[in-house]
Design a protein around this motif. Structure first.
Motif, PDB file in Angstrom:
ATOM      1  N   ILE A  69       0.813  -1.198  -0.001  1.00 28.61           N
ATOM      2  CA  ILE A  69      -0.003  -0.127   0.170  1.00 28.61           C
ATOM      3  C   ILE A  69       0.717   1.138  -0.119  1.00 28.61           C
ATOM      4  O   ILE A  69       1.764   1.285   0.844  1.00 28.61           O
ATOM      5  N   VAL A  70       0.333   2.170  -0.762  1.00 27.64           N
ATOM      6  CA  VAL A  70       1.229   3.529  -0.887  1.00 27.64           C
ATOM      7  C   VAL A  70       0.123   4.526  -1.026  1.00 27.64           C
ATOM      8  O   VAL A  70      -1.004   4.490  -1.475  1.00 27.64           O
ATOM      9  N   GLN A  71       0.426   5.927  -0.530  1.00 25.83           N
ATOM     10  CA  GLN A  71      -0.296   6.984  -0.581  1.00 25.83           C
ATOM     11  C   GLN A  71       0.266   8.065  -0.825  1.00 25.83           C
ATOM     12  O   GLN A  71       1.561   8.384  -0.575  1.00 25.83           O
ATOM     13  N   GLY A  72      -0.191   9.177  -1.637  1.00 28.87           N
ATOM     14  CA  GLY A  72       0.281  10.095  -1.828  1.00 28.87           C
ATOM     15  C   GLY A  72      -0.007  10.768  -3.601  1.00 28.87           C
ATOM     16  O   GLY A  72      -0.439  10.016  -4.206  1.00 28.87           O
ATOM     17  N   ASP A  76       1.783   6.241  -8.263  1.00 27.96           N
ATOM     18  CA  ASP A  76       2.142   4.969  -9.267  1.00 27.96           C
ATOM     19  C   ASP A  76       3.622   5.010  -9.143  1.00 27.96           C
ATOM     20  O   ASP A  76       4.066   3.737  -9.242  1.00 27.96           O
ATOM     21  N   ALA A  77       4.176   5.810  -9.122  1.00 26.62           N
ATOM     22  CA  ALA A  77       5.736   5.586  -9.142  1.00 26.62           C
ATOM     23  C   ALA A  77       6.315   5.164  -7.853  1.00 26.62           C
ATOM     24  O   ALA A  77       7.324   4.205  -7.815  1.00 26.62           O
ATOM     25  N   GLU A  78       5.688   5.274  -6.718  1.00 29.93           N
ATOM     26  CA  GLU A  78       6.078   4.713  -5.388  1.00 29.93           C
ATOM     27  C   GLU A  78       5.724   3.386  -5.590  1.00 29.93           C
ATOM     28  O   GLU A  78       6.379   2.511  -4.914  1.00 29.93           O
ATOM     29  N   PHE A  79       4.365   2.954  -5.856  1.00 36.41           N
ATOM     30  CA  PHE A  79       4.047   1.726  -6.046  1.00 36.41           C
ATOM     31  C   PHE A  79       4.925   0.615  -6.725  1.00 36.41           C
ATOM     32  O   PHE A  79       5.498  -0.034  -6.361  1.00 36.41           O
ATOM     33  N   ALA A 105       7.888 -14.103  -6.114  1.00 36.22           N
ATOM     34  CA  ALA A 105       6.714 -13.489  -6.027  1.00 36.22           C
ATOM     35  C   ALA A 105       5.798 -13.454  -7.595  1.00 36.22           C
ATOM     36  O   ALA A 105       6.592 -13.712  -8.319  1.00 36.22           O
ATOM     37  N   GLU A 106       4.692 -13.203  -7.366  1.00 35.70           N
ATOM     38  CA  GLU A 106       3.717 -13.238  -8.571  1.00 35.70           C
ATOM     39  C   GLU A 106       3.384 -11.770  -8.946  1.00 35.70           C
ATOM     40  O   GLU A 106       3.338 -10.930  -7.851  1.00 35.70           O
ATOM     41  N   ALA A 107       2.866 -11.415  -9.943  1.00 41.27           N
ATOM     42  CA  ALA A 107       2.628 -10.125 -10.541  1.00 41.27           C
ATOM     43  C   ALA A 107       1.131  -9.385  -9.418  1.00 41.27           C
ATOM     44  O   ALA A 107       0.550 -10.332  -9.399  1.00 41.27           O
ATOM     45  N   PRO A 108       1.325  -8.507  -9.213  1.00 43.44           N
ATOM     46  CA  PRO A 108       0.410  -7.570  -8.669  1.00 43.44           C
ATOM     47  C   PRO A 108      -0.687  -7.177  -9.496  1.00 43.44           C
ATOM     48  O   PRO A 108      -0.541  -7.233 -10.603  1.00 43.44           O
ATOM     49  N   ALA A 109      -1.914  -7.116  -8.833  1.00 45.85           N
ATOM     50  CA  ALA A 109      -3.044  -6.447  -9.695  1.00 45.85           C
ATOM     51  C   ALA A 109      -3.513  -5.105  -8.899  1.00 45.85           C
ATOM     52  O   ALA A 109      -4.379  -5.151  -7.942  1.00 45.85           O
ATOM     53  N   PRO A 110      -2.827  -3.985  -9.110  1.00 46.51           N
ATOM     54  CA  PRO A 110      -3.074  -2.823  -8.401  1.00 46.51           C
ATOM     55  C   PRO A 110      -4.379  -2.219  -8.630  1.00 46.51           C
ATOM     56  O   PRO A 110      -5.099  -2.364  -9.656  1.00 46.51           O
ATOM     57  N   ALA A 111      -4.674  -1.426  -7.478  1.00 50.05           N
ATOM     58  CA  ALA A 111      -6.269  -0.826  -7.600  1.00 50.05           C
ATOM     59  C   ALA A 111      -5.993   0.587  -6.698  1.00 50.05           C
ATOM     60  O   ALA A 111      -5.160   0.575  -5.757  1.00 50.05           O
ATOM     61  N   ASP A 112      -6.754   1.442  -7.253  1.00 54.95           N
ATOM     62  CA  ASP A 112      -6.660   2.704  -6.793  1.00 54.95           C
ATOM     63  C   ASP A 112      -7.795   2.886  -5.867  1.00 54.95           C
ATOM     64  O   ASP A 112      -9.029   2.416  -6.308  1.00 54.95           O
ATOM     65  N   LEU A 113      -7.508   3.172  -4.726  1.00 51.21           N
ATOM     66  CA  LEU A 113      -8.566   3.435  -3.581  1.00 51.21           C
ATOM     67  C   LEU A 113      -8.767   4.750  -3.127  1.00 51.21           C
ATOM     68  O   LEU A 113      -8.012   5.310  -2.397  1.00 51.21           O
ATOM     69  N   PRO A 114      -9.964   5.428  -3.584  1.00 47.93           N
ATOM     70  CA  PRO A 114      -9.970   7.001  -2.978  1.00 47.93           C
ATOM     71  C   PRO A 114     -10.562   6.984  -1.493  1.00 47.93           C
ATOM     72  O   PRO A 114     -11.018   6.254  -1.078  1.00 47.93           O
ATOM     73  N   LEU A 115     -10.062   7.785  -0.954  1.00 49.42           N
ATOM     74  CA  LEU A 115     -10.305   8.088   0.407  1.00 49.42           C
ATOM     75  C   LEU A 115     -10.878   9.738   0.639  1.00 49.42           C
ATOM     76  O   LEU A 115     -10.449  10.657  -0.167  1.00 49.42           O
ATOM     77  N   GLU A 116     -11.773   9.793   1.233  1.00 46.88           N
ATOM     78  CA  GLU A 116     -12.778  11.075   1.650  1.00 46.88           C
ATOM     79  C   GLU A 116     -11.681  11.796   2.474  1.00 46.88           C
ATOM     80  O   GLU A 116     -11.289  11.523   3.553  1.00 46.88           O
ATOM     81  N   GLY A 118      -8.800  12.914   1.659  1.00 47.99           N
ATOM     82  CA  GLY A 118      -7.272  12.455   1.901  1.00 47.99           C
ATOM     83  C   GLY A 118      -6.641  12.109   0.461  1.00 47.99           C
ATOM     84  O   GLY A 118      -7.350  11.792  -0.509  1.00 47.99           O
ATOM     85  N   ALA A 119      -5.410  11.931   0.346  1.00 47.52           N
ATOM     86  CA  ALA A 119      -5.008  11.371  -0.937  1.00 47.52           C
ATOM     87  C   ALA A 119      -5.340   9.983  -1.279  1.00 47.52           C
ATOM     88  O   ALA A 119      -5.336   9.182   0.082  1.00 47.52           O
ATOM     89  N   SER A 120      -5.520   9.310  -2.163  1.00 46.71           N
ATOM     90  CA  SER A 120      -6.216   7.984  -2.372  1.00 46.71           C
ATOM     91  C   SER A 120      -4.955   7.223  -2.392  1.00 46.71           C
ATOM     92  O   SER A 120      -3.577   7.506  -2.349  1.00 46.71           O
ATOM     93  N   LEU A 121      -5.286   5.819  -1.961  1.00 47.25           N
ATOM     94  CA  LEU A 121      -4.283   4.757  -2.065  1.00 47.25           C
ATOM     95  C   LEU A 121      -4.180   4.018  -3.108  1.00 47.25           C
ATOM     96  O   LEU A 121      -5.015   4.093  -4.078  1.00 47.25           O
ATOM     97  N   LYS A 122      -3.013   3.402  -3.186  1.00 53.99           N
ATOM     98  CA  LYS A 122      -2.599   2.488  -4.537  1.00 53.99           C
ATOM     99  C   LYS A 122      -2.400   1.199  -3.783  1.00 53.99           C
ATOM    100  O   LYS A 122      -1.381   1.402  -2.918  1.00 53.99           O
ATOM    101  N   ALA A 123      -2.894   0.061  -3.954  1.00 52.81           N
ATOM    102  CA  ALA A 123      -2.622  -0.914  -3.277  1.00 52.81           C
ATOM    103  C   ALA A 123      -2.914  -2.353  -3.985  1.00 52.81           C
ATOM    104  O   ALA A 123      -3.490  -2.268  -5.153  1.00 52.81           O
ATOM    105  N   ALA A 124      -2.213  -3.318  -3.498  1.00 55.16           N
ATOM    106  CA  ALA A 124      -2.397  -4.536  -4.042  1.00 55.16           C
ATOM    107  C   ALA A 124      -1.907  -5.895  -3.322  1.00 55.16           C
ATOM    108  O   ALA A 124      -1.227  -5.553  -2.526  1.00 55.16           O
ATOM    109  N   VAL A 125      -2.429  -7.051  -3.696  1.00 53.70           N
ATOM    110  CA  VAL A 125      -1.839  -8.250  -3.050  1.00 53.70           C
ATOM    111  C   VAL A 125      -1.012  -8.774  -4.021  1.00 53.70           C
ATOM    112  O   VAL A 125      -1.332  -8.965  -5.046  1.00 53.70           O
TER     113      VAL A 125
END
Length: 139
Positions: A69-72, A76-79, A105-116, A118-125
């Protein structure tokens, strides 16, 4: 004495602790994502083992999971950089000091998660497959 599984997962956590992010194991998602990102190692599923009968050995392809998980503003670049750092950390020692046969490791499937508010999150398993053998499934 820790089990083979616990020894390997602890070594994986230690290996990932070299990342430029906060690395936790089995923790709940904190209220704030630290600068540099957050990685949470989940123990995952050892799956159904293959069994060798003589000698009796269980061969696992254990699927642990990394919640990345990254935020800011540059998420995209941080993730991307954090995922590349995970790959490099695992590639530096594929056997975790000889504790397992292989870790990958296997490839992630990232998703952008908006936050009310605040800056949205980019996360993946990110699935991490650890292959190892043990003489007892509970040891």
């Amino acid at each position: 004495m820790p089990t083979t599984r616990e020894t390997i997962l602890s070594a994986l956590h230690a290996r990932l602790s070299t990342l430029p992010a906060t690395v936790l194991r089995g923790e709940v998602l904190p209220e704030r994502v630290p600068a540099g990102g957050l990685v949470i190692l989940r123990d995952g599923d050892p799956g159904e083992p293959e069994v060798t009968l003589s000698p009796l050995i269980w061969h696992y392809h254990h699927r642990a999971e990394l919640e990345v998980i990254v935020q800011g503003r540059d998420r995209d670049a941080e993730f991307d950089a954090l995922c590349a750092a995970i790959g490099a950390a695992l590639a530096a020692d594929r056997t975790l000091g000889g504790l397992c046969d292989w870790v990958e490791a296997e490839a992630p499937a990232p998703a952008d998660l908006p936050l009310e508010g605040g800056a949205s999150l980019k996360a993946a398993v990110v699935p991490v497959v650890v292959s190892y053998s043990t003489s007892d499934p509970l040891a």
